[in-house]
Design a protein around this motif. Structure first.
Motif, mmCIF file in Angstrom:
data_model
loop_
_atom_site.group_PDB
_atom_site.id
_atom_site.type_symbol
_atom_site.label_atom_id
_atom_site.label_comp_id
_atom_site.label_asym_id
_atom_site.label_seq_id
_atom_site.Cartn_x
_atom_site.Cartn_y
_atom_site.Cartn_z
ATOM 1 N N LEU A 124 0.824 -1.191 0.080
ATOM 2 C CA LEU A 124 0.133 -0.005 0.039
ATOM 3 C C LEU A 124 0.813 1.411 0.032
ATOM 4 O O LEU A 124 1.918 1.337 0.747
ATOM 5 C CB LEU A 124 -0.831 0.155 1.113
ATOM 6 N N PRO A 125 0.276 2.561 -0.598
ATOM 7 C CA PRO A 125 1.047 3.712 -0.763
ATOM 8 C C PRO A 125 1.489 4.075 0.730
ATOM 9 O O PRO A 125 0.861 4.064 1.510
ATOM 10 C CB PRO A 125 0.170 4.459 -1.432
ATOM 11 N N GLY A 126 2.722 4.421 0.888
ATOM 12 C CA GLY A 126 3.259 5.191 2.180
ATOM 13 C C GLY A 126 3.594 4.140 3.369
ATOM 14 O O GLY A 126 3.590 4.769 4.508
ATOM 15 N N ILE A 127 3.207 2.803 3.155
ATOM 16 C CA ILE A 127 3.434 1.829 4.329
ATOM 17 C C ILE A 127 4.703 1.220 4.055
ATOM 18 O O ILE A 127 4.831 0.365 3.207
ATOM 19 C CB ILE A 127 2.158 0.907 4.243
ATOM 20 N N GLY A 128 5.535 1.362 5.219
ATOM 21 C CA GLY A 128 6.807 0.750 5.084
ATOM 22 C C GLY A 128 6.924 -0.256 6.184
ATOM 23 O O GLY A 128 5.989 -0.689 6.902
ATOM 24 N N PRO A 129 8.063 -0.785 6.201
ATOM 25 C CA PRO A 129 8.208 -2.068 7.274
ATOM 26 C C PRO A 129 7.841 -1.911 8.568
ATOM 27 O O PRO A 129 7.138 -2.461 9.073
ATOM 28 C CB PRO A 129 9.920 -2.330 7.125
ATOM 29 N N TYR A 130 8.161 -0.567 9.087
ATOM 30 C CA TYR A 130 7.658 -0.394 10.515
ATOM 31 C C TYR A 130 6.220 -0.339 10.680
ATOM 32 O O TYR A 130 5.434 -0.858 11.528
ATOM 33 C CB TYR A 130 8.253 0.989 11.111
ATOM 34 N N THR A 131 5.507 0.521 9.751
ATOM 35 C CA THR A 131 3.936 0.574 9.708
ATOM 36 C C THR A 131 3.229 -0.542 9.364
ATOM 37 O O THR A 131 2.226 -0.904 10.121
ATOM 38 C CB THR A 131 3.732 1.855 8.822
ATOM 39 N N ALA A 132 3.793 -1.369 8.380
ATOM 40 C CA ALA A 132 3.160 -2.536 8.243
ATOM 41 C C ALA A 132 3.265 -3.569 9.478
ATOM 42 O O ALA A 132 2.215 -4.071 9.863
ATOM 43 C CB ALA A 132 3.814 -3.200 6.930
ATOM 44 N N ALA A 133 4.550 -3.605 10.076
ATOM 45 C CA ALA A 133 4.506 -4.539 11.184
ATOM 46 C C ALA A 133 3.380 -4.044 12.367
ATOM 47 O O ALA A 133 3.007 -5.033 13.014
ATOM 48 C CB ALA A 133 5.946 -4.376 11.705
ATOM 49 N N ALA A 134 3.504 -2.668 12.552
ATOM 50 C CA ALA A 134 2.599 -2.357 13.465
ATOM 51 C C ALA A 134 1.150 -2.424 13.340
ATOM 52 O O ALA A 134 0.479 -3.001 14.330
ATOM 53 C CB ALA A 134 2.868 -0.434 13.688
ATOM 54 N N ILE A 135 0.766 -2.408 12.141
ATOM 55 C CA ILE A 135 -0.697 -2.577 11.858
ATOM 56 C C ILE A 135 -0.942 -4.081 11.811
ATOM 57 O O ILE A 135 -1.967 -4.389 12.350
ATOM 58 C CB ILE A 135 -1.092 -2.156 10.272
ATOM 59 N N ALA A 136 0.127 -4.960 11.261
ATOM 60 C CA ALA A 136 -0.293 -6.519 11.431
ATOM 61 C C ALA A 136 -0.311 -6.717 12.925
ATOM 62 O O ALA A 136 -1.309 -7.557 13.000
ATOM 63 C CB ALA A 136 0.928 -7.175 10.712
ATOM 64 N N ALA A 137 0.659 -6.501 13.744
ATOM 65 C CA ALA A 137 0.559 -6.967 15.119
ATOM 66 C C ALA A 137 -0.472 -6.086 15.820
ATOM 67 O O ALA A 137 -1.400 -6.954 16.637
ATOM 68 C CB ALA A 137 2.013 -6.260 15.917
ATOM 69 N N ILE A 138 -0.857 -4.993 16.148
ATOM 70 C CA ILE A 138 -1.665 -4.122 16.920
ATOM 71 C C ILE A 138 -3.094 -4.445 16.267
ATOM 72 O O ILE A 138 -3.981 -4.626 17.239
ATOM 73 C CB ILE A 138 -1.188 -2.667 17.001
ATOM 74 N N ALA A 139 -3.220 -4.319 14.913
ATOM 75 C CA ALA A 139 -4.854 -4.336 14.698
ATOM 76 C C ALA A 139 -5.391 -5.681 14.238
ATOM 77 O O ALA A 139 -6.366 -5.991 14.693
ATOM 78 C CB ALA A 139 -4.882 -3.501 13.194
#
Length: 357
Positions: A124-139
């Motif tokens: 997805l646009p603007g989603i890097g490794p940190y943000t992807a990991a945070a969404i996958a884990a937290i959400a």
């Protein structure tokens, strides 16, 4: 279970027990033990806002955004200018542009639902490794390894790692991965971040009340205060520019829509010269009697310091082309708060000069 696996599980359990009692109350967070699940939209929005920004600075922006656009579909349909105006002050405006791009991809191609796997989120646009990991884990409670500055600091101290950042990042991530539990990985990710934000702080860590004080090697060896080590930063260069603050006799303001690419892309700001390391040439946007304010608007970006000399003038509206980046904003619609921070600084100085006798 191996001894080191058992020790890691015990540490994770200890931290989760601490988190259950001491989790921070944040507007995008679902408290531990709550019956409802986290909203991926709110998690994504908060994580994008929190990049390079503090929780204290983000809180009000997050609450305003979610009031204006409660769902990703609402944000996908929002006017670009309105979103950029609401973002003003958070900085790093490429994030706001990517925010809209991402919302529209999720709405159009994913039926308004964020993917639940890290590898799909990365597309997805603007989603890097940190943000992807945070969404996958937290959400979605996936066992993704979330690495921010807080987690890096905690891991460096827990394992007494002296390799300077950024070279230490792979080693720190490996240690963090070894501790990430299969159960409650989302709560665990937030727990480590909370530990770094509230106890294992950059200065004066509260080691005496830390749930990991017993296994922490840096505490035992007295090295916590110097960790994590960081490679020396290069001095930031200084760039110079000129900003032209013009107003018509009726009080309308001359602004310019900046190109979509580059710093402050797509934002409204004062017309001006390019920003360079040498003194810029005068490039007034329209013919007028431009006066030097005798002051500079100064601002620091990630990679350089900016110094904007200021020029002010009363302009003839007939001088403004009907098409192009220049536009006149009526005085009743002009809000300095909609401008990016550096442009707001320029306005404050220039407006004061205009108003003074």
């Amino acid at each position: 279970m191996r001894d080191d696996d058992a020790a890691g599980q015990a540490r994770s359990d200890t931290l989760l027990e601490w988190y259950d009692r001491h989790a921070r109350d944040l507007p995008w967070r679902v408290p531990p033990g709550a019956a409802r699940s986290p909203d991926p939209y709110r998690i994504w929005l908060s994580e994008v806002m929190l990049q390079q920004t503090t929780v204290a600075a983000v809180r009000a922006y997050f609450e305003r955004f979610t009031q204006l656009w409660p769902t990703v579909a609402d944000l996908a349909q929002a006017d670009d200018g309105r979103v950029m105006a609401e973002w003003a002050g958070l900085g790093y405006y490429a994030r706001a542009r990517n925010l809209l791009k991402c919302a529209r991809v999720v709405a159009a191609e994913h039926q308004g639902r964020f993917p639940d796997r890290q590898e799909d989120l990365l597309k997805l646009p603007g989603i890097g490794p940190y943000t992807a990991a945070a969404i996958a884990a937290i959400a979605f409670d996936r066992p993704a390894v979330v690495m921010d500055g807080n987690v890096e600091r905690v891991m460096a101290r827990l394992h007494d790692i002296h390799t300077p950042l950024p070279a230490a990042k792979p080693e720190l991530k490996a240690e963090a991965a070894a501790l990430t539990p299969a159960a409650r990985p989302g709560d665990y990710a937030q727990a480590v971040m909370d530990l770094g934000a509230t106890i294992c702080t950059p200065r004066s860590p509260a080691c005496g009340i830390c749930p990991w004080r017993a296994p922490c090697l840096a505490r035992a060896r007295g090295t916590a205060a110097v960790l994590p080590r960081k490679a020396p930063k290069k001095a930031k260069p200084v760039r110079l520019g000129i900003a032209y603050v013009g107003r018509t006799p009726g009080g309308d303001w001359l602004l310019e829509r900046r190109p979509d690419s580059g710093l402050l892309g797509g934002m409204l700001g004062w017309p001006g010269s390019p920003w360079a390391e040498t003194t810029p040439a005068e490039t007034p946007p329209v013919a007028a009697r431009w006066c030097d304010v005798g002051a500079e608007a100064r601002h620091t970006f990630t990679h350089f310091h900016l110094r904007l000399a200021l020029r002010v003038a009363v302009i003839d509206p007939a001088q403004v082309p009907a098409d192009g980046p220049l536009l006149l904003v009526p005085k009743h619609r002009f809000r300095p708060s909609d401008l990016p921070t550096v442009m707001r600084k320029a306005f404050d100085l220039a407006h004061g000069a205009m108003e003074s006798p």
